[in-house]
Write a protein that holds these residues in place. Sequence first.
Motif, PDB file in Angstrom:
ATOM      1  N   SER A 178      -6.746   7.697 -58.229  1.00 49.73           N
ATOM      2  CA  SER A 178      -5.918   7.635 -57.022  1.00 49.73           C
ATOM      3  C   SER A 178      -4.878   6.527 -57.152  1.00 49.73           C
ATOM      4  O   SER A 178      -5.166   5.442 -57.658  1.00 49.73           O
ATOM      5  N   GLU A 180      -3.282   5.553 -54.339  1.00 46.63           N
ATOM      6  CA  GLU A 180      -3.150   5.136 -52.942  1.00 46.63           C
ATOM      7  C   GLU A 180      -3.285   3.618 -52.848  1.00 46.63           C
ATOM      8  O   GLU A 180      -4.304   3.045 -53.223  1.00 46.63           O
ATOM      9  N   ASP A 182      -3.250   1.756 -50.084  1.00 47.56           N
ATOM     10  CA  ASP A 182      -4.134   1.384 -48.977  1.00 47.56           C
ATOM     11  C   ASP A 182      -5.582   1.568 -49.438  1.00 47.56           C
ATOM     12  O   ASP A 182      -6.071   2.689 -49.565  1.00 47.56           O
ATOM     13  N   SER A 185      -8.163   3.827 -47.850  1.00 48.78           N
ATOM     14  CA  SER A 185      -7.998   5.274 -48.020  1.00 48.78           C
ATOM     15  C   SER A 185      -8.123   5.700 -49.480  1.00 48.78           C
ATOM     16  O   SER A 185      -7.906   6.868 -49.803  1.00 48.78           O
ATOM     17  N   ASN A 186      -8.451   4.760 -50.345  1.00 42.53           N
ATOM     18  CA  ASN A 186      -8.533   5.047 -51.774  1.00 42.53           C
ATOM     19  C   ASN A 186      -9.996   5.286 -52.161  1.00 42.53           C
ATOM     20  O   ASN A 186     -10.797   4.349 -52.236  1.00 42.53           O
TER      21      ASN A 186
END
Length: 413
Positions: A178, A180, A182, A185-186
């Motif tokens: 990932s 991401e 944040d 949210s990862n």
Amino acid sequence: MGKAKRRSLLAKIFPRSSLRRSTGLLIITCFLSSAFFSVLVFTNADYVIGVFDYLTSFIPISRSDSKLIAVTTRQPIIQKKRTLSTYDENRIYNDFNYLNPSTLTYENRTYSNNVQVLFRLPEKTPIFALLLIFHGCSRTANDWFNTIERQRIIGAAIDLGYGCLAFQATDDFSRCWSNEVDMSSNNDVEMVWTGLKGFYNEYPKLESLPRFTFGSSSGGIFSSIFAINPRYKIQGQIIFVSIVLPEIVQTRVKKEGYPPTAWIYMPRDIEFASEARINDSKRVFAEENIPHISYIIEPLCVTSTIFHERIPTITKETSLYIFYRLQQNHWLDPQNYLKYNPRRKNTWQEFLLIPVNKTLISTDISKNLNEHKTILPDFFNTLYGEHEISFERSFEALQWHKNIYDNKTKSVL
């Protein structure tokens, strides 16, 4: 090499029937070579040989004779040849023998939420730190202990006192990590946290050790994110054929303390982990006084032994056969580097792995090639020097991080 040994080697590579059909061509080749001998004595040999190779390249060669031509003609003069770094050449690993992959044993644990962690701790060197390893897209944690280039990276780390922990991305389809930023949210950040918690529950004394990361390709981008995670401090990272995520460079690197970073990259990798992108990041690191360094892995010169040297399960005879087939099909430049990108032009697979006439290749070589048909594509990418795994320069990068940490620790005392 004695006559008997030379005949034996040729017999292994080229069946007797092929050699018999090519006797006439061999006589012609010898005659042409002797005709040029007197010229070579009084002129620049390298230049004349180059002209000779150029002229003879227009002589039509039948399929049945092409292998013998490759054996009897002189190899191109190599004007420049890159050798391995002195750190990598003839490196002997204390904990395992890379020529015998079974000696690189490792542990496999599954912690809560089905998080798998594969790890190997140093046995002969005092443990200094933990190295968290993140694979590239389409790869797995298992590859780090079962493919030879990655095994040698593990070997270098273990020799320096790093305990190696390999993690598996949560995306089972692409196997990419990932990106991401944040962390809440990862999913991959949460997975690594869970894995580390389980590992430290099993080895509580190791939690106080410094942590470093090694991320390859997609794993490198993830490493650049995980490097600032608030739960488990990271002391430094190695970004292999990858980049620090631009958003991280512009926000976290400039605003927060970011760990020392080493890049290992290939100059031909111009689409993703390009030298220009890496240099842009290095300028920001320099402005923020963050320790940083980069190591280049350039294309490798192809020799008749390189396939055996880098992949020991490929025999010397097969390595020689691959080399000459590349020569015959004009895949090597005058310095014996690959002329074409093997990802974009895959004709090498046709003339190597699908022989037109099976009588032109010995059974042993054919079998050996077939056993490595899933391994060769990666190594061809390594030879060409574009976005592929290679053990080179890893020892230097790991040593650089160790030195920085040791010096930092001494300055505090």
